[in-house]
Motif scaffolding. Structure first.
Motif, PDB file in Angstrom:
ATOM      1  N   TYR A   1       0.833  -1.200   0.000  1.00 17.30           N
ATOM      2  CA  TYR A   1       0.000   0.000   0.000  1.00 17.30           C
ATOM      3  C   TYR A   1       0.871   1.254   0.000  1.00 17.30           C
ATOM      4  O   TYR A   1       0.613   2.197  -0.746  1.00 17.30           O
TER       5      TYR A   1
ATOM      6  N   THR B   1      -2.040   4.226 -11.173  1.00 17.19           N
ATOM      7  CA  THR B   1      -1.918   3.375 -12.348  1.00 17.19           C
ATOM      8  C   THR B   1      -0.861   3.919 -13.293  1.00 17.19           C
ATOM      9  O   THR B   1      -0.016   3.168 -13.796  1.00 17.19           O
TER      10      THR B   1
ATOM     11  N   LEU C   1     -11.483   5.445  -0.742  1.00 18.83           N
ATOM     12  CA  LEU C   1     -12.026   4.459  -1.675  1.00 18.83           C
ATOM     13  C   LEU C   1     -10.947   3.464  -2.090  1.00 18.83           C
ATOM     14  O   LEU C   1     -11.187   2.248  -2.098  1.00 18.83           O
ATOM     15  N   PHE C   2      -9.756   3.947  -2.402  1.00 19.07           N
ATOM     16  CA  PHE C   2      -8.669   3.042  -2.762  1.00 19.07           C
ATOM     17  C   PHE C   2      -8.321   2.123  -1.597  1.00 19.07           C
ATOM     18  O   PHE C   2      -8.134   0.921  -1.783  1.00 19.07           O
TER      19      PHE C   2
ATOM     20  N   ALA D   1     -10.270   1.184   0.874  1.00 16.23           N
ATOM     21  CA  ALA D   1     -11.360   0.226   1.073  1.00 16.23           C
ATOM     22  C   ALA D   1     -11.291  -0.908   0.053  1.00 16.23           C
ATOM     23  O   ALA D   1     -11.445  -2.084   0.408  1.00 16.23           O
ATOM     24  N   LEU D   2     -11.046  -0.575  -1.212  1.00 17.52           N
ATOM     25  CA  LEU D   2     -10.953  -1.609  -2.243  1.00 17.52           C
ATOM     26  C   LEU D   2      -9.701  -2.464  -2.055  1.00 17.52           C
ATOM     27  O   LEU D   2      -9.733  -3.683  -2.298  1.00 17.52           O
ATOM     28  N   PHE D   3      -8.620  -1.875  -1.605  1.00 16.60           N
ATOM     29  CA  PHE D   3      -7.397  -2.619  -1.326  1.00 16.60           C
ATOM     30  C   PHE D   3      -7.636  -3.636  -0.210  1.00 16.60           C
ATOM     31  O   PHE D   3      -7.280  -4.803  -0.334  1.00 16.60           O
TER      32      PHE D   3
ATOM     33  N   LEU E   1     -10.570  -4.808   0.784  1.00 21.78           N
ATOM     34  CA  LEU E   1     -11.538  -5.794   0.294  1.00 21.78           C
ATOM     35  C   LEU E   1     -10.838  -6.864  -0.554  1.00 21.78           C
ATOM     36  O   LEU E   1     -11.062  -8.067  -0.361  1.00 21.78           O
ATOM     37  N   ASP E   2      -9.983  -6.439  -1.480  1.00 20.30           N
ATOM     38  CA  ASP E   2      -9.264  -7.399  -2.304  1.00 20.30           C
ATOM     39  C   ASP E   2      -8.338  -8.258  -1.453  1.00 20.30           C
ATOM     40  O   ASP E   2      -8.226  -9.460  -1.673  1.00 20.30           O
TER      41      ASP E   2
END
Length: 172
Positions: free
Chosen positions: A6, A37, A101-102, A104-106, A108-109
């Protein structure tokens, strides 16, 4: 390890944001949400291009590429310091939302992968052995194209750039 990933992705996005602002001025956020990205693609592409030219891809080379990216990003941030400061003041909420948001998605993944590390045919194995062998070939190769782990003396004749994207931060 997850904290390190991260932190790396955050840092590469931060140093790439001034470049994204120059490349994507028409976007409302000037490319902040895409800067991670963009940074990862630039980092991996530089390593891949140098490796394709015969320069040995080592931790030292990746450190030099990352250091050069940091210096270029710092130079561009300094050149845009007034615009960046006013953008931070006016859009601070948006930057925080993108970060949350990033994150949270990190997470979650990460939870999905921890819960089921083999997401492709758990009972049959699927393509996991091929993916793992190609990933290791990209990590171990000092030039590109990487060696083919299934064919002694050959080179990978398959799409492998995704493994370069994931492998360059790991190798660094």
């Amino acid at each position: 390890g997850a904290v390190g990933w991260y932190a790396f992705i955050f840092w590469i996005g931060l140093i790439s944001y001034p470049l994204a602002r120059r490349a994507l001025p028409g976007l409302a956020d000037k490319g902040y949400a895409l800067s991670r990205t963009l940074g990862l693609v630039i980092f991996a592409y530089a390593a891949w291009a140098l490796g394709s030219l015969g320069v040995p891809v080592s931790r030292g080379l990746l450190g030099i590429v990352f250091g050069a990216m940091t210096l270029i990003g710092a130079w561009q941030a300094w050149a845009q310091k007034d615009a960046l400061a006013s953008e931070w003041k006016s859009n601070r909420r948006w930057f925080v939302i993108v970060e949350l948001l990033f994150l949270a998605l990190f997470v979650l993944d990460l939870a999905i992968r921890l819960g089921n590390p083999d997401l492709w045919h758990p009972s049959k194995g699927g393509e996991r052995p091929m993916d793992f062998s190609y990933f290791n070939a990209v990590l171990k190769s000092e030039s590109f194209p990487p060696y083919d782990p299934w064919l002694a003396g050959g080179y990978i004749n398959y799409y492998y750039y995704g493994f370069v994207l994931a492998g360059t931060p790991l190798k660094l």
